[in-house]
Design a protein around this motif. Sequence first.
Motif, PDB file in Angstrom:
ATOM      1  N   PHE A 126      47.795  20.041   7.935  1.00 23.67           N
ATOM      2  CA  PHE A 126      48.837  20.538   8.509  1.00 23.67           C
ATOM      3  C   PHE A 126      49.532  19.873   9.837  1.00 23.67           C
ATOM      4  O   PHE A 126      50.394  19.451   9.764  1.00 23.67           O
ATOM      5  N   VAL A 127      48.300  19.878  10.672  1.00 24.72           N
ATOM      6  CA  VAL A 127      48.598  19.110  11.908  1.00 24.72           C
ATOM      7  C   VAL A 127      48.849  17.538  11.680  1.00 24.72           C
ATOM      8  O   VAL A 127      49.932  17.055  12.233  1.00 24.72           O
ATOM      9  N   ILE A 128      48.211  16.897  10.891  1.00 20.56           N
ATOM     10  CA  ILE A 128      48.408  15.525  10.530  1.00 20.56           C
ATOM     11  C   ILE A 128      49.601  15.368   9.851  1.00 20.56           C
ATOM     12  O   ILE A 128      50.529  14.502  10.308  1.00 20.56           O
ATOM     13  N   ALA A 129      50.058  16.136   8.726  1.00 21.12           N
ATOM     14  CA  ALA A 129      51.405  16.000   8.271  1.00 21.12           C
ATOM     15  C   ALA A 129      52.670  16.280   9.097  1.00 21.12           C
ATOM     16  O   ALA A 129      53.628  15.638   9.160  1.00 21.12           O
ATOM     17  N   HIS A 130      52.578  17.418  10.243  1.00 23.70           N
ATOM     18  CA  HIS A 130      53.401  17.593  11.076  1.00 23.70           C
ATOM     19  C   HIS A 130      53.646  15.992  12.178  1.00 23.70           C
ATOM     20  O   HIS A 130      54.746  15.800  12.050  1.00 23.70           O
ATOM     21  N   GLU A 131      52.465  15.562  12.519  1.00 26.19           N
ATOM     22  CA  GLU A 131      52.703  14.364  13.151  1.00 26.19           C
ATOM     23  C   GLU A 131      53.145  13.153  12.484  1.00 26.19           C
ATOM     24  O   GLU A 131      54.243  12.446  12.862  1.00 26.19           O
ATOM     25  N   MET A 132      52.776  13.103  11.060  1.00 29.65           N
ATOM     26  CA  MET A 132      53.313  12.250  10.307  1.00 29.65           C
ATOM     27  C   MET A 132      55.157  12.384  10.104  1.00 29.65           C
ATOM     28  O   MET A 132      55.573  11.331   9.952  1.00 29.65           O
ATOM     29  N   ALA A 133      55.504  13.567  10.122  1.00 28.68           N
ATOM     30  CA  ALA A 133      56.918  13.762  10.170  1.00 28.68           C
ATOM     31  C   ALA A 133      57.678  13.318  11.260  1.00 28.68           C
ATOM     32  O   ALA A 133      58.687  12.605  11.056  1.00 28.68           O
ATOM     33  N   HIS A 134      56.967  13.279  12.318  1.00 22.37           N
ATOM     34  CA  HIS A 134      57.677  12.611  13.566  1.00 22.37           C
ATOM     35  C   HIS A 134      57.883  11.197  13.357  1.00 22.37           C
ATOM     36  O   HIS A 134      58.944  10.634  13.543  1.00 22.37           O
ATOM     37  N   ASN A 135      56.765  10.372  12.557  1.00 19.73           N
ATOM     38  CA  ASN A 135      56.913   9.215  12.451  1.00 19.73           C
ATOM     39  C   ASN A 135      57.911   8.789  11.411  1.00 19.73           C
ATOM     40  O   ASN A 135      58.737   7.878  11.477  1.00 19.73           O
ATOM     41  N   ILE A 136      57.948   9.656  10.097  1.00 22.81           N
ATOM     42  CA  ILE A 136      58.916   9.359   9.310  1.00 22.81           C
ATOM     43  C   ILE A 136      60.158   9.604   9.644  1.00 22.81           C
ATOM     44  O   ILE A 136      61.122   8.708   9.260  1.00 22.81           O
ATOM     45  N   LEU A 137      60.542  10.806  10.531  1.00 25.72           N
ATOM     46  CA  LEU A 137      61.928  10.668  10.876  1.00 25.72           C
ATOM     47  C   LEU A 137      62.202   9.846  12.225  1.00 25.72           C
ATOM     48  O   LEU A 137      63.449  10.082  12.931  1.00 25.72           O
TER      49      LEU A 137
END
Length: 253
Positions: free
Chosen positions: A214-225
């Motif tokens: 969950f945490v990794i996916a949240h931070e990945m979303a910052h990168n993707i956005l």
Amino acid sequence: MLARTAKRSITTLACIAAVAASSAAGAAGVSIRTLGAQQLHVATIGYRLAVANGRACARPEMMSGLVTHDLMQYAPAIRPAITQAFSLTDGFGVLGIVPGSAADRAGLQVDDEILAVGNANVENAAAVQGRVQSSAREDQFSVTLSQALANGPTALLVRRQGQLIHLTIAGQAGCGGTALLANSSDLNAWSDGRHVVITSALMAQAASDDELAFVIAHEMAHNILGHSTDDNAQGLLSLLGIGSGRVRRMEID
């Protein structure tokens, strides 16, 4: 509370650079292998998420699934012990391989030493024999490999148990960045556009791999956005939305 700091400088294996000096090769090897196993755990979760996100980026990154290290990351005093424990000299040692990853399919093995990527020789005796301790060389290797894989299957020259072998690795498309582990007592996580970093304290606090994911996916979303490229987002971004209205909107996004 989890926080994200934009554009923070990190190493490909941030945790191992903090290993305490040891005169015993066995002790150094055990310590680093333990940290390497933790890094591989995080990298494996991140790799699977990134591959699942592959279509979320217009230009996906070609990922390898490798966890590597080099002598320049360590204090000069313990480099002889590292060399003895890992047979690591001027190249880049394979500390871990994500199961089922591009590196796994290519036939790479733990304790292989990568000497060349395509036509680029990545050995540097002067750097690893110097007095400077830095992750810069490891960071550059990560970029070199990623760029090579973006152009297609890439030849690797590898030293394995004293023998030179040639392998070919074909990267796997991923989006969101590479997940890394940082040796820190802070309960923290952040992203920088290309990476996601989880602290060892946060990893220990997580009750399950689902929580880490969950945490990794949240931070990945910052990168993707693209949040890390926003100059107005410099500083602390909180998972709980504490900060400016702009920061809160980014966290909600």
